[in-house]
Motif scaffolding. Structure first.
Motif, PDB file in Angstrom:
ATOM      1  N   LEU A 173     -79.614  13.791 -16.712  1.00  0.00           N
ATOM      2  CA  LEU A 173     -79.552  12.326 -16.592  1.00  0.00           C
ATOM      3  C   LEU A 173     -80.950  11.806 -16.303  1.00  0.00           C
ATOM      4  CD1 LEU A 173     -78.331   9.510 -16.172  1.00  0.00           C
ATOM      5  CD2 LEU A 173     -77.683  10.221 -13.847  1.00  0.00           C
ATOM      6  N   ILE A 174     -81.438  10.923 -17.160  1.00  0.00           N
ATOM      7  CA  ILE A 174     -82.727  10.260 -16.940  1.00  0.00           C
ATOM      8  C   ILE A 174     -82.445   8.796 -16.625  1.00  0.00           C
ATOM      9  CG2 ILE A 174     -85.015   9.775 -17.855  1.00  0.00           C
ATOM     10  CD1 ILE A 174     -84.390  12.784 -17.671  1.00  0.00           C
ATOM     11  N   ASN A 175     -82.537   8.441 -15.353  1.00  0.00           N
ATOM     12  CA  ASN A 175     -82.338   7.053 -14.913  1.00  0.00           C
ATOM     13  C   ASN A 175     -83.654   6.304 -15.095  1.00  0.00           C
ATOM     14  OD1 ASN A 175     -79.599   6.627 -13.974  1.00  0.00           O
ATOM     15  ND2 ASN A 175     -80.035   8.077 -12.327  1.00  0.00           N
ATOM     16  N   ASN A 176     -83.818   5.740 -16.293  1.00  0.00           N
ATOM     17  CA  ASN A 176     -85.076   5.104 -16.640  1.00  0.00           C
ATOM     18  C   ASN A 176     -84.999   3.581 -16.650  1.00  0.00           C
ATOM     19  OD1 ASN A 176     -87.789   4.841 -18.106  1.00  0.00           O
ATOM     20  ND2 ASN A 176     -86.379   4.013 -19.625  1.00  0.00           N
ATOM     21  N   ALA A 177     -83.808   3.003 -16.833  1.00  0.00           N
ATOM     22  CA  ALA A 177     -83.691   1.544 -16.920  1.00  0.00           C
ATOM     23  C   ALA A 177     -84.255   0.889 -15.660  1.00  0.00           C
ATOM     24  CB  ALA A 177     -82.232   1.143 -17.112  1.00  0.00           C
ATOM     25  N   GLY A 178     -85.122  -0.082 -15.859  1.00  0.00           N
ATOM     26  CA  GLY A 178     -85.721  -0.772 -14.716  1.00  0.00           C
ATOM     27  C   GLY A 178     -86.607  -1.895 -15.207  1.00  0.00           C
ATOM     28  N   ASN A 179     -86.948  -2.799 -14.310  1.00  0.00           N
ATOM     29  CA  ASN A 179     -87.812  -3.910 -14.711  1.00  0.00           C
ATOM     30  C   ASN A 179     -88.460  -4.559 -13.507  1.00  0.00           C
ATOM     31  OD1 ASN A 179     -85.834  -5.407 -13.477  1.00  0.00           O
ATOM     32  ND2 ASN A 179     -85.325  -6.666 -15.250  1.00  0.00           N
ATOM     33  N   ALA A 180     -89.437  -5.413 -13.807  1.00  0.00           N
ATOM     34  CA  ALA A 180     -90.059  -6.268 -12.790  1.00  0.00           C
ATOM     35  C   ALA A 180     -89.997  -7.694 -13.302  1.00  0.00           C
ATOM     36  CB  ALA A 180     -91.503  -5.857 -12.544  1.00  0.00           C
ATOM     37  N   HIS A 181     -89.677  -8.618 -12.415  1.00  0.00           N
ATOM     38  CA  HIS A 181     -89.614 -10.031 -12.781  1.00  0.00           C
ATOM     39  C   HIS A 181     -90.471 -10.817 -11.807  1.00  0.00           C
ATOM     40  CE1 HIS A 181     -86.337 -10.185 -15.830  1.00  0.00           C
ATOM     41  NE2 HIS A 181     -86.008  -9.051 -15.271  1.00  0.00           N
ATOM     42  N   GLY A 182     -91.507 -11.467 -12.333  1.00  0.00           N
ATOM     43  CA  GLY A 182     -92.341 -12.317 -11.496  1.00  0.00           C
ATOM     44  C   GLY A 182     -93.324 -11.540 -10.639  1.00  0.00           C
ATOM     45  N   LEU A 183     -94.333 -12.242 -10.189  1.00  0.00           N
ATOM     46  CA  LEU A 183     -95.329 -11.686  -9.277  1.00  0.00           C
ATOM     47  C   LEU A 183     -95.688 -12.825  -8.324  1.00  0.00           C
ATOM     48  CD1 LEU A 183     -97.003  -9.044  -8.834  1.00  0.00           C
ATOM     49  CD2 LEU A 183     -98.846 -10.150 -10.116  1.00  0.00           C
ATOM     50  N   ASP A 184     -94.792 -13.036  -7.358  1.00  0.00           N
ATOM     51  CA  ASP A 184     -94.888 -14.202  -6.482  1.00  0.00           C
ATOM     52  C   ASP A 184     -94.895 -13.782  -5.016  1.00  0.00           C
ATOM     53  OD1 ASP A 184     -94.469 -16.130  -8.678  1.00  0.00           O
ATOM     54  OD2 ASP A 184     -92.446 -15.284  -8.738  1.00  0.00           O
ATOM     55  N   PRO A 185     -95.590 -14.550  -4.180  1.00  0.00           N
ATOM     56  CA  PRO A 185     -95.478 -14.297  -2.744  1.00  0.00           C
ATOM     57  C   PRO A 185     -94.037 -14.551  -2.292  1.00  0.00           C
ATOM     58  CG  PRO A 185     -96.633 -16.357  -3.140  1.00  0.00           C
ATOM     59  CD  PRO A 185     -96.459 -15.695  -4.477  1.00  0.00           C
ATOM     60  N   ILE A 186     -93.650 -13.917  -1.219  1.00  0.00           N
ATOM     61  CA  ILE A 186     -92.255 -13.944  -0.788  1.00  0.00           C
ATOM     62  C   ILE A 186     -91.747 -15.363  -0.552  1.00  0.00           C
ATOM     63  CG2 ILE A 186     -92.688 -13.725   1.711  1.00  0.00           C
ATOM     64  CD1 ILE A 186     -90.079 -11.641  -0.179  1.00  0.00           C
ATOM     65  N   GLN A 187     -92.633 -16.258  -0.081  1.00  0.00           N
ATOM     66  CA  GLN A 187     -92.174 -17.606   0.288  1.00  0.00           C
ATOM     67  C   GLN A 187     -91.848 -18.476  -0.927  1.00  0.00           C
ATOM     68  OE1 GLN A 187     -95.204 -16.384   0.777  1.00  0.00           O
ATOM     69  NE2 GLN A 187     -96.818 -17.916   0.400  1.00  0.00           N
ATOM     70  N   THR A 188     -92.340 -18.090  -2.113  1.00  0.00           N
ATOM     71  CA  THR A 188     -92.036 -18.870  -3.314  1.00  0.00           C
ATOM     72  C   THR A 188     -91.312 -18.038  -4.372  1.00  0.00           C
ATOM     73  OG1 THR A 188     -94.230 -18.387  -4.238  1.00  0.00           O
ATOM     74  CG2 THR A 188     -93.975 -20.454  -2.990  1.00  0.00           C
ATOM     75  N   GLY A 189     -90.842 -16.878  -3.976  1.00  0.00           N
ATOM     76  CA  GLY A 189     -90.176 -15.991  -4.919  1.00  0.00           C
ATOM     77  C   GLY A 189     -88.908 -16.613  -5.498  1.00  0.00           C
ATOM     78  N   ASP A 190     -88.628 -16.267  -6.736  1.00  0.00           N
ATOM     79  CA  ASP A 190     -87.441 -16.760  -7.436  1.00  0.00           C
ATOM     80  C   ASP A 190     -86.287 -15.811  -7.117  1.00  0.00           C
ATOM     81  OD1 ASP A 190     -85.429 -17.215  -9.387  1.00  0.00           O
ATOM     82  OD2 ASP A 190     -86.909 -18.026 -10.795  1.00  0.00           O
ATOM     83  N   THR A 191     -85.239 -16.324  -6.517  1.00  0.00           N
ATOM     84  CA  THR A 191     -84.129 -15.445  -6.108  1.00  0.00           C
ATOM     85  C   THR A 191     -83.409 -14.831  -7.306  1.00  0.00           C
ATOM     86  OG1 THR A 191     -82.654 -17.369  -5.898  1.00  0.00           O
ATOM     87  CG2 THR A 191     -83.763 -16.604  -3.897  1.00  0.00           C
ATOM     88  N   ASP A 192     -83.448 -15.500  -8.463  1.00  0.00           N
ATOM     89  CA  ASP A 192     -82.883 -14.892  -9.666  1.00  0.00           C
ATOM     90  C   ASP A 192     -83.683 -13.654 -10.064  1.00  0.00           C
ATOM     91  OD1 ASP A 192     -80.851 -16.766  -9.862  1.00  0.00           O
ATOM     92  OD2 ASP A 192     -81.941 -18.040 -11.283  1.00  0.00           O
ATOM     93  N   ASP A 193     -85.010 -13.720  -9.918  1.00  0.00           N
ATOM     94  CA  ASP A 193     -85.855 -12.548 -10.168  1.00  0.00           C
ATOM     95  C   ASP A 193     -85.492 -11.419  -9.201  1.00  0.00           C
ATOM     96  OD1 ASP A 193     -87.196 -13.883 -12.174  1.00  0.00           O
ATOM     97  OD2 ASP A 193     -88.972 -14.344 -10.958  1.00  0.00           O
ATOM     98  N   TRP A 194     -85.296 -11.767  -7.939  1.00  0.00           N
ATOM     99  CA  TRP A 194     -84.933 -10.745  -6.952  1.00  0.00           C
ATOM    100  C   TRP A 194     -83.626 -10.064  -7.334  1.00  0.00           C
ATOM    101  CZ3 TRP A 194     -85.709 -13.863  -1.733  1.00  0.00           C
ATOM    102  CH2 TRP A 194     -87.063 -14.201  -1.613  1.00  0.00           C
ATOM    103  N   ASP A 195     -82.641 -10.890  -7.713  1.00  0.00           N
ATOM    104  CA  ASP A 195     -81.342 -10.322  -8.101  1.00  0.00           C
ATOM    105  C   ASP A 195     -81.497  -9.373  -9.281  1.00  0.00           C
ATOM    106  OD1 ASP A 195     -79.938 -11.666  -6.134  1.00  0.00           O
ATOM    107  OD2 ASP A 195     -79.315 -13.320  -7.451  1.00  0.00           O
ATOM    108  N   ALA A 196     -82.268  -9.788 -10.289  1.00  0.00           N
ATOM    109  CA  ALA A 196     -82.439  -8.954 -11.482  1.00  0.00           C
ATOM    110  C   ALA A 196     -83.055  -7.607 -11.128  1.00  0.00           C
ATOM    111  CB  ALA A 196     -83.303  -9.683 -12.514  1.00  0.00           C
ATOM    112  N   MET A 197     -84.070  -7.612 -10.278  1.00  0.00           N
ATOM    113  CA  MET A 197     -84.746  -6.352  -9.924  1.00  0.00           C
ATOM    114  C   MET A 197     -83.854  -5.440  -9.093  1.00  0.00           C
ATOM    115  SD  MET A 197     -88.728  -7.466  -9.327  1.00  0.00           S
ATOM    116  CE  MET A 197     -88.467  -9.003  -8.436  1.00  0.00           C
TER     117      MET A 197
END
Length: 263
Positions: A95-119
């Motif tokens: 099993l190769i668990n390779n699926a993954g992603n990064a969304h956004g590059l924001d400081p925590i105080q302005t981070g997009d919660t949808d990006d957090w959920d996706a990651m």
């Protein structure tokens, strides 16, 4: 969810079968090609059926290939897809668990919660869902190997990397937990943690912004084939050898924030 069967081909005696998530691009696709070259049958998973079809067409002359079209974030679809495997693909050795992603590059105080959920949903929960669907057959046979694709971001936290780094730290913690829990069954578990690899990663992270064009300029980044070669090395070791954890960086990269670039 939909699945696509490969043409009926008699399984070659003694060939192993590997399931690779995130197989439609980057490291996943390169690993599929490397494994096919080495005679490993393939179950390729991804969200883009047309890409799965193209890779299957390229590789099915070398090995048996089956594709599964689902999103690892969807728990029900994940379990249904793996349950749907035809008899000659049901035994998963690797099993190769390779699926993954990064969304956004924001400081925590302005981070997009949808990006957090996706990651968190893809990098952590998706990995767990796929693993939970497959591990019981490995424990029953008391054999198998799992490679989780982590990141150098799982080794250190860098500015504006907060949640992405957290998700990759979680991958390493899960990997260690798996290795402990599966030790009595003789199952190998390890993590390969790349630094900067030239893939679609930055295009996804920056959501198509031109910032993505500059990420790999001025130095030679790792290529997906470099990591695929290392993954094959890990799964081809003798039975008594397990690559538990490996950090892989391009020569130009000393850390997440220190990269030697040419002008």
């Amino acid at each position: 969810m939909n699945t696509k069967n490969s043409p009926l081909v008699e399984n070659k005696e003694g060939r192993k079968t590997a399931l690779i998530t995130g197989a439609t691009s980057g490291i996943g696709r390169a690993t599929a090609h490397e494994f096919a070259k080495q005679g490993i049958n393939l179950i390729l998973c991804g969200r883009r059926q047309e890409r799965l079809d193209a890779i299957q067409h390229d590789l099915e002359k070398q090995v048996d290939v089956h594709t599964l079209n689902f999103d690892v974030r969807d728990k029900k679809a994940t379990f249904e897809a793996i349950e749907s495997l035809p008899e000659n693909f049901k035994t998963i050795d690797i099993l190769i668990n390779n699926a993954g992603n990064a969304h956004g590059l924001d400081p925590i105080q302005t981070g997009d919660t949808d990006d957090w959920d996706a990651m968190m949903d893809i990098n952590v929960k998706g990995l767990l869902y796929v693993s939970r669907a497959i591990i019981p057959q490995m424990t029953e046979r008391q054999t198998g190997q799992i490679i989780n694709i982590g990141s150098s971001a799982g080794k250190e936290v860098y500015p504006k990397g907060n949640v992405y780094c957290a998700s990759k730290h979680a991958v390493l913690a899960i990997t260690e937990g798996m290795r402990i829990d599966l030790n009595p069954f003789g199952i190998k578990v390890g993590a390969i943690n790349p630094g900067l690899v030239e893939t679609e990663f930055s295009q996804v992270r920056f959501k198509g912004d031109t910032l993505a064009d500059n990420v790999y300029k001025g130095f030679k980044a790792l290529q997906p084939e470099d990591i695929a070669d290392i993954i094959y090395f890990a799964i081809s070791r003798p039975a008594h050898v397990n690559i538990a954890d490996m950090l892989v960086l391009p020569t130009a990269q000393a850390s997440s924030t220190i990269i030697k670039k040419t002008n």
